[in-house]
Design a protein around this motif. Structure first.
Motif, PDB file in Angstrom:
ATOM      1  N   TYR A  86       1.006  -1.293  -0.037  1.00 40.05           N
ATOM      2  CA  TYR A  86       0.093  -0.036   0.045  1.00 40.05           C
ATOM      3  C   TYR A  86       0.673   1.378  -0.054  1.00 40.05           C
ATOM      4  N   ILE A  87       1.879   1.318   0.760  1.00 41.36           N
ATOM      5  CA  ILE A  87       2.684   2.424   0.889  1.00 41.36           C
ATOM      6  C   ILE A  87       3.559   2.619  -0.542  1.00 41.36           C
ATOM      7  N   LYS A  88       4.046   1.536  -0.891  1.00 35.18           N
ATOM      8  CA  LYS A  88       4.574   1.527  -2.391  1.00 35.18           C
ATOM      9  C   LYS A  88       3.645   2.044  -3.427  1.00 35.18           C
ATOM     10  N   ASP A  89       2.533   1.668  -3.510  1.00 35.12           N
ATOM     11  CA  ASP A  89       1.328   1.974  -4.649  1.00 35.12           C
ATOM     12  C   ASP A  89       0.944   3.384  -4.428  1.00 35.12           C
ATOM     13  N   HIS A  90       0.938   4.009  -3.122  1.00 31.68           N
ATOM     14  CA  HIS A  90      -0.087   5.014  -2.870  1.00 31.68           C
ATOM     15  C   HIS A  90       0.629   6.006  -2.033  1.00 31.68           C
ATOM     16  N   LEU A  91       1.947   5.857  -1.335  1.00 33.81           N
ATOM     17  CA  LEU A  91       2.666   6.640  -0.516  1.00 33.81           C
ATOM     18  C   LEU A  91       3.920   7.038  -1.089  1.00 33.81           C
ATOM     19  N   ASP A  92       4.696   6.300  -1.283  1.00 32.73           N
ATOM     20  CA  ASP A  92       6.139   6.476  -1.609  1.00 32.73           C
ATOM     21  C   ASP A  92       6.415   5.242  -2.603  1.00 32.73           C
ATOM     22  N   PRO A  93       6.612   5.417  -3.705  1.00 35.63           N
ATOM     23  CA  PRO A  93       7.076   4.463  -4.610  1.00 35.63           C
ATOM     24  C   PRO A  93       8.571   3.993  -4.839  1.00 35.63           C
ATOM     25  N   THR A  94       9.202   4.626  -3.906  1.00 33.06           N
ATOM     26  CA  THR A  94      10.893   4.395  -3.782  1.00 33.06           C
ATOM     27  C   THR A  94      11.029   3.393  -2.780  1.00 33.06           C
ATOM     28  N   LEU A  95      10.004   2.758  -1.805  1.00 33.06           N
ATOM     29  CA  LEU A  95      10.134   2.121  -1.059  1.00 33.06           C
ATOM     30  C   LEU A  95      10.684   0.584  -1.366  1.00 33.06           C
ATOM     31  N   SER A  96      11.766   0.025  -0.936  1.00 35.76           N
ATOM     32  CA  SER A  96      12.093  -1.078  -1.477  1.00 35.76           C
ATOM     33  C   SER A  96      11.820  -2.401  -0.476  1.00 35.76           C
TER      34      SER A  96
ATOM     35  N   ASN B 223      21.284  -8.982  11.217  1.00 35.29           N
ATOM     36  CA  ASN B 223      22.416  -9.825  11.020  1.00 35.29           C
ATOM     37  C   ASN B 223      22.847  -9.931   9.809  1.00 35.29           C
ATOM     38  N   PHE B 224      22.084  -9.271   8.819  1.00 36.69           N
ATOM     39  CA  PHE B 224      22.593  -9.112   7.187  1.00 36.69           C
ATOM     40  C   PHE B 224      22.858  -7.795   7.064  1.00 36.69           C
ATOM     41  N   PRO B 225      23.860  -7.303   6.057  1.00 35.87           N
ATOM     42  CA  PRO B 225      23.923  -6.063   5.553  1.00 35.87           C
ATOM     43  C   PRO B 225      22.726  -5.653   5.114  1.00 35.87           C
ATOM     44  N   ILE B 226      22.494  -4.264   4.873  1.00 33.61           N
ATOM     45  CA  ILE B 226      21.165  -3.868   4.338  1.00 33.61           C
ATOM     46  C   ILE B 226      21.577  -3.150   2.796  1.00 33.61           C
ATOM     47  N   GLU B 227      20.950  -3.575   1.938  1.00 31.95           N
ATOM     48  CA  GLU B 227      21.323  -3.070   0.598  1.00 31.95           C
ATOM     49  C   GLU B 227      20.749  -1.693   0.411  1.00 31.95           C
ATOM     50  N   ARG B 228      19.396  -1.789   0.670  1.00 26.50           N
ATOM     51  CA  ARG B 228      18.269  -0.639   0.483  1.00 26.50           C
ATOM     52  C   ARG B 228      17.053  -0.996   1.324  1.00 26.50           C
ATOM     53  N   ASP B 229      16.710   0.008   2.025  1.00 33.60           N
ATOM     54  CA  ASP B 229      15.356  -0.130   2.765  1.00 33.60           C
ATOM     55  C   ASP B 229      15.290  -1.628   3.503  1.00 33.60           C
ATOM     56  N   LEU B 230      14.528  -2.067   2.862  1.00 30.37           N
ATOM     57  CA  LEU B 230      14.196  -3.633   3.594  1.00 30.37           C
ATOM     58  C   LEU B 230      14.767  -4.696   2.917  1.00 30.37           C
ATOM     59  N   VAL B 231      15.745  -4.493   2.032  1.00 33.39           N
ATOM     60  CA  VAL B 231      16.182  -5.411   1.180  1.00 33.39           C
ATOM     61  C   VAL B 231      17.564  -5.667   1.821  1.00 33.39           C
ATOM     62  N   ILE B 232      17.910  -6.956   1.985  1.00 33.69           N
ATOM     63  CA  ILE B 232      19.171  -7.399   2.829  1.00 33.69           C
ATOM     64  C   ILE B 232      20.051  -7.951   1.754  1.00 33.69           C
ATOM     65  N   VAL B 233      21.325  -7.758   2.118  1.00 31.48           N
ATOM     66  CA  VAL B 233      22.506  -8.500   1.171  1.00 31.48           C
ATOM     67  C   VAL B 233      22.538  -9.972   1.598  1.00 31.48           C
TER      68      VAL B 233
ATOM     69  N   ARG C  44      26.298   0.450  -1.235  1.00 31.82           N
ATOM     70  CA  ARG C  44      26.963   0.778   0.135  1.00 31.82           C
ATOM     71  C   ARG C  44      26.352  -0.039   0.968  1.00 31.82           C
ATOM     72  N   PRO C  45      26.320  -1.317   1.239  1.00 32.61           N
ATOM     73  CA  PRO C  45      25.578  -2.141   2.287  1.00 32.61           C
ATOM     74  C   PRO C  45      25.851  -1.804   3.590  1.00 32.61           C
ATOM     75  N   TYR C  46      24.893  -1.608   4.226  1.00 31.81           N
ATOM     76  CA  TYR C  46      24.984  -0.900   5.820  1.00 31.81           C
ATOM     77  C   TYR C  46      25.063  -1.895   6.766  1.00 31.81           C
ATOM     78  N   VAL C  47      26.024  -2.098   7.707  1.00 32.35           N
ATOM     79  CA  VAL C  47      26.288  -3.268   8.699  1.00 32.35           C
ATOM     80  C   VAL C  47      25.835  -2.740   9.949  1.00 32.35           C
ATOM     81  N   ARG C  48      24.574  -2.941  10.549  1.00 34.03           N
ATOM     82  CA  ARG C  48      24.055  -2.655  11.854  1.00 34.03           C
ATOM     83  C   ARG C  48      24.925  -3.208  12.949  1.00 34.03           C
TER      84      ARG C  48
END
Lengths: 250, 136, 162
Positions: free
Chosen positions: A45-55, A98-108, C35-39
């Motif tokens: 809902y957020i992505k569709d109506h409020l902020d399309p950049t949320l990943s 415990n994972f690095p964050i690539e962007r928003d909620l997307v982990i590496v 720039r993967p961010y590590v918490r």
């Protein structure tokens, strides 16, 4: 308590845009919700109506693809299987711990892919088998020995639940070790000799201190903590038999 | 053009160190033995030696007098029991405390391994020597 | 001793974004937008009551070690002769020692409880009639075994003390 139709919920979502943010922060939106709405649907809902950049990652919406794992109020959850009606007023959604964050909620998750590969999660038969020899046969008891571990969907909630994964990024981790144990326990498989070095390595099962939280958060009822500890037991037996010159050793 | 991304210390890159065989099976087995013995009878042992006998509560206050304890540890079964309790309790404690350092974010490494498991080893030897010294 | 850096990259502390290997060939680091961010992990165990309990469980080892040390001192005193051993016995009777053993008793009981609580996961599954025994049955059975073993120990000590 359940939300009535068209009630709304405040949802705090972890944002991290590597091109502009130094560190992740929380952004709050108000999302209208219905009783049957999942956390994933709120994100959509957020992505569709409020902020399309949320990943964020998602695919099947039915707890089988394992893509949509997030921390909901600090607990690892599949966002498709977690419902807003079980929370009151305000929830916090963050990228899996415990994972690095690539962007928003997307982990590496590259490290996990390597760990998964290292345990050879496929059947390694004793000898090659021709098609005309027919299917492998198993008794119900032989299948029971590994069946629950084969329910793993690689969603990584157990990695987000495991402090040893966060403290030692080398640690092979719960899901990969559970899959290792799953194939070692399969009567059709003869690959234990190739997998046991992964268990007994410095990066292997002995990083586990039996916190047990991995098994608590698993959305598929797998018990990775049990698998990891059974693998430890097998490694101990192999280690001491190795001293006697009987085991596979290295 | 291939994008090369190393996101964590990969197990392949880590190579030698991460894939080296861990000596943990020995320590884990000793830890488990101590944990099991202390879980089964630890509370009762503490109650007997530290509360009941010193207070003369439920057990005679002189139950641990010199001759009694000497007779216990001169008996082969008594000797083995006392050695098992003392040594395995030490190995249990050493292993858990060593891992707790790691839990607190201190990458203690082999130096700490030597300190903790070394202490348990020294304590085991000391207990064994004391048990030999009291005779059979 | 060094603190743990989840990326194992010298010069980058946890809790900050890390520039990773750039494109091979032309471009270099600046061209890679990743720039993967590590918490940071600091204080991780305070974030969940499950972890607080885990740390308390692990902390019980300090007390198990302390009790083992008390017994070891007693053993060494015993080997040194009657006078030395009587000194150790007298120390055990001090109010401070009694109070400390009360604390030890509580921590040991907590250790027993948590040890058997996690045991369904740390021991191989038990199958009865082809079905995996439920966790509660294993924990309950083990607690009953501990109670029985403790009772036997108490009776033996009482018989020996006569």
């Amino acid at each position: 308590m359940q939300h009535a139709l068209n009630e709304s919920i405040e949802i705090e979502v972890m944002r991290y845009r590597p091109e502009q943010d130094k560190a992740p922060f929380l952004q709050t939106w108000v999302v209208p919700c219905t009783e049957d709405m999942s956390v994933l649907q709120a994100l959509q809902y957020i992505k569709d109506h409020l902020d399309p950049t949320l990943s964020f990652r998602w695919s099947c919406r039915q707890a089988i693809c394992g893509s949509c794992g997030v921390m909901v109020d600090g607990i690892p959850k599949l966002s498709c299987k977690t419902f807003l009606r079980d929370y009151r007023g305000r929830i916090r959604v963050e990228a899996l711990a415990n994972f690095p964050i690539e962007r928003d909620l997307v982990i590496v998750m590259d490290s996990f892919m390597e760990k998964l590969e290292s345990v050879k999660p496929w059947i390694i038969p004793k000898e090659p088998r021709a098609l005309e020899q027919g299917e492998y046969r198993q008794t119900p008891a032989q299948m029971e020995a590994y069946a629950q571990y084969s329910a793993c969907i690689n969603c990584l909630l157990c990695y987000a639940a495991c402090p040893q994964v966060g403290l030692s990024p080398d640690f092979v981790g719960p899901a990969a070790l559970a899959l290792l144990h799953r194939y070692n326990s399969d009567s059709r498989d003869a690959g234990a000799g190739e997998r046991m070095p992964v268990v007994g390595a410095e990066s292997g099962a002995f990083h586990c201190t039996a916190v047990g939280y991995c098994s608590e958060v698993c959305p598929k009822g797998v018990d990775p903590a049990s698998a990891v500890n059974q693998a430890k037991g097998a490694s101990v037996r192999e280690y001491f038999l190795g001293f006697l010159g009987k085991g596979g050793g290295k | 053009m291939k994008l090369q991304v190393r996101t964590t210390h990969s197990i392949r890159v880590a190579g030698d160190k991460a894939q080296r065989r861990s000596p943990e099976p020995i320590f884990w087995a000793l830890f488990g033995a101590g944990g099991m013995i202390s879980a089964l009878i630890g509370p009762m042992l503490v109650f007997i030696t530290g509360i009941a006998i010193p207070l003369g509560f439920l057990l005679p206050a002189d139950a641990m007098r010199y001759e009694n304890v000497l007779a216990l540890v001169q008996n082969p079964i008594g000797k083995a029991f006392v050695l098992a309790v003392v040594a395995f309790f030490f190995w249990h404690a050493a292993h858990r405390i060593f891992h707790s350092l790691h839990d607190f974010g201190i990458d203690a490494g082999n130096g700490a391994r030597l300190v903790f498991y070394g202490s348990a080893f020294v304590a085991t030897v000391a207990a064994a020597l004391a048990l030999l010294a009291v005779g059979f | 001793m060094k603190t743990i850096d989840p990326l194992h990259k010298p010069g980058h502390a946890a809790g900050s974004p890390v520039y990773l290997a750039g494109r091979s060939g032309q471009g270099g680091e600046a061209a890679n937008p990743r720039r993967p961010y590590v918490r940071p992990m600091a204080g991780w165990w305070r974030r969940n009551p499950f972890f607080v309990r885990y740390m308390a469980r692990e902390g019980s080892a300090l007390f198990v070690g302390a009790y083992a040390l008390i017994l070891l001192v007693g053993l060494i005193r015993l080997a040194q002769g009657e006078a030395a051993f009587n000194g150790w016995l007298a120390a055990l009777q001090s109010p401070l020692s009694i109070a400390f053993h009360g604390l030890l008793l509580a921590v040991f009981a907590f250790h027993s409880w948590t040890w058997f609580e996690i045991m369904p996961k740390t021991m191989p599954p038990v199958r009865v009639g082809g079905r995996r025994l439920p966790e509660a049955a294993i924990t309950g059975g083990a607690l009953a075994a501990a109670a029985a073993a403790s009772l036997v120990l108490f009776v033996i000590v009482r018989e020996l003390a006569r």
